[in-house]
Design an enzyme around this catalytic site. Structure first.
Site, short mmCIF file in Angstrom:
data_model
loop_
_atom_site.label_atom_id
_atom_site.label_comp_id
_atom_site.label_asym_id
_atom_site.label_seq_id
_atom_site.Cartn_x
_atom_site.Cartn_y
_atom_site.Cartn_z
N THR A 132 0.90 -1.19 -0.03
CA THR A 132 0.04 0.00 0.09
C THR A 132 0.83 1.46 0.08
O THR A 132 0.35 2.29 -0.28
CB THR A 132 -0.83 0.00 1.02
OG1 THR A 132 0.12 0.16 2.48
CG2 THR A 132 -1.75 -1.09 1.36
N ASP A 226 17.11 2.17 -1.71
CA ASP A 226 16.50 1.95 -0.51
C ASP A 226 17.67 2.47 0.42
O ASP A 226 18.57 1.82 0.87
CB ASP A 226 16.13 0.45 -0.29
CG ASP A 226 15.27 0.38 1.10
OD1 ASP A 226 15.88 0.83 2.12
OD2 ASP A 226 14.45 0.24 1.14
C1 PRP Z 1 11.97 4.85 3.96
C2 PRP Z 1 12.70 6.08 4.08
C3 PRP Z 1 11.36 6.98 4.75
C4 PRP Z 1 10.46 6.41 3.67
C5 PRP Z 1 10.00 7.50 2.67
O1 PRP Z 1 11.94 4.06 5.07
O2 PRP Z 1 13.61 6.19 4.89
O3 PRP Z 1 11.20 6.69 5.90
O4 PRP Z 1 10.80 5.11 3.00
O5 PRP Z 1 8.89 7.10 1.87
P1 PRP Z 1 7.63 7.84 1.80
O6 PRP Z 1 7.85 9.11 1.65
O7 PRP Z 1 6.80 7.31 0.74
O8 PRP Z 1 6.99 7.53 3.03
P2 PRP Z 1 11.50 2.55 4.74
O9 PRP Z 1 9.85 2.55 4.89
O10 PRP Z 1 12.12 2.02 3.49
O11 PRP Z 1 11.95 1.91 6.17
P3 PRP Z 1 13.42 1.79 6.45
O12 PRP Z 1 14.06 2.81 6.87
O13 PRP Z 1 13.25 0.65 7.69
O14 PRP Z 1 14.16 1.02 5.19
N1 URA Z 2 12.65 5.00 0.65
C1 URA Z 2 13.68 5.01 0.14
O1 URA Z 2 14.70 4.40 1.08
N2 URA Z 2 14.05 5.24 -0.95
C2 URA Z 2 13.32 5.95 -1.86
O2 URA Z 2 13.65 5.99 -3.15
C3 URA Z 2 11.81 5.93 -1.38
C4 URA Z 2 11.61 5.49 -0.19
#
Ligand code: PRP
Ligand code: URA
Length: 235
Positions: A132, A226
């Protein structure tokens, strides 16, 4: 990044989105500092080892936090140098609160702590659901009296803006005034900037750079992939 040439390369990946007007309290720092452009573009290289990636994340964060605190109030105090007494300055007021969004925001926190060792740290645990893309909260712990302090949310990536919106909304629901909340990220997508500017116009945004857009999986294009996985070496 050369935007025009990069757009020619990755245009087909980008989900169309209208141009976003940058608000007065949104600061896009690479526009002012070539060193930031240089370092952010280094991060994009997929072959970078995790250890180097982490180091560059910290270097960028140090530059960003100095900019984000440029107008902090100072107070006077007396100090004696080896030569004479003098009236010095130090940052006034209550100690600031850092709020890294886990996981990736944790990679930024040590850099801010180096500049402001007295700062307190809270943690906001959020992950983006893979289907989602909605943020899911799994941890929240702020220092006491956070609502009386200046708060700096840290997260390298602002993509759809869902995670940042959720973190800011949570802090507000706990009594924090949006005017005392700052959001610091390294790479943003136009969608995330748009969402935060509309939902939280009083929050100051400090952004390294705004990239071209999002792909169909809501990853930033060209982005850096990521951030959490690259910081912690989980992929
Ligand atoms: C990533 C990033 C942000 C989020 C951004 O975290 O560090 O928190 O995605 O995406 P958004 O603006 O669409 O919400 P992620 O959910 O991948 O978690 P992680 O840091 O544990 O990998
Ligand atoms: N979270 C990440 O870490 N990278 C992206 O490009 C988007 C969300």
């Amino acid at each position: 990044m050369n935007r025009k040439k990069t757009l020619e390369i990755c245009r087909d990946l980008i989900v169309p989105y209208p141009e976003v007007k940058i608000a007065d309290n949104t600061h896009v720092l690479s526009k002012e500092y070539s060193a930031l452009t240089h370092k952010i573009d280094q991060l994009r290289d997929a072959s970078l080892p995790s250890s180097v990636f982490r180091t560059i994340i910290e270097e960028i964060t140090e530059l960003e936090i100095i900019e984000a605190t440029r107008n902090f109030k100072l107070e006077e105090y007396e100090v004696e140098t080896p030569i004479c007494k003098m009236v010095a300055h130090r940052i006034a007021g209550k100690k600031m609160v850092l709020a890294p969004i886990m996981r990736a925001g944790l990679g930024m926190e040590p850099a801010v702590k180096r500049v402001f060792p007295q700062s307190r740290t809270g943690h906001i645990g959020l992950y983006r659901d893979e289907v989602t893309f909605e943020p899911v909260e799994y941890f929240y712990k702020m220092p006491k009296n956070a609502e009386e302090r200046e708060i700096f949310i840290l997260d390298p990536m602002l993509a759809t803006g869902g995670s940042a919106d959720s973190a800011i909304s949570k802090l507000k629901s706990m009594g924090c005034d949006g005017r005392n909340i700052n959001f610091i990220c390294i790479i943003a997508a136009p969608q995330g900037v748009d969402l935060l500017q509309k939902k939280h116009p009083e929050v100051s945004l400090y952004i390294g750079t705004v990239d071209l857009g999002l792909n169909k999986n809501n990853y930033i294009v060209p982005g850096l992939g990521d951030a959490g996985d690259r910081i912690f070496g989980t992929k």
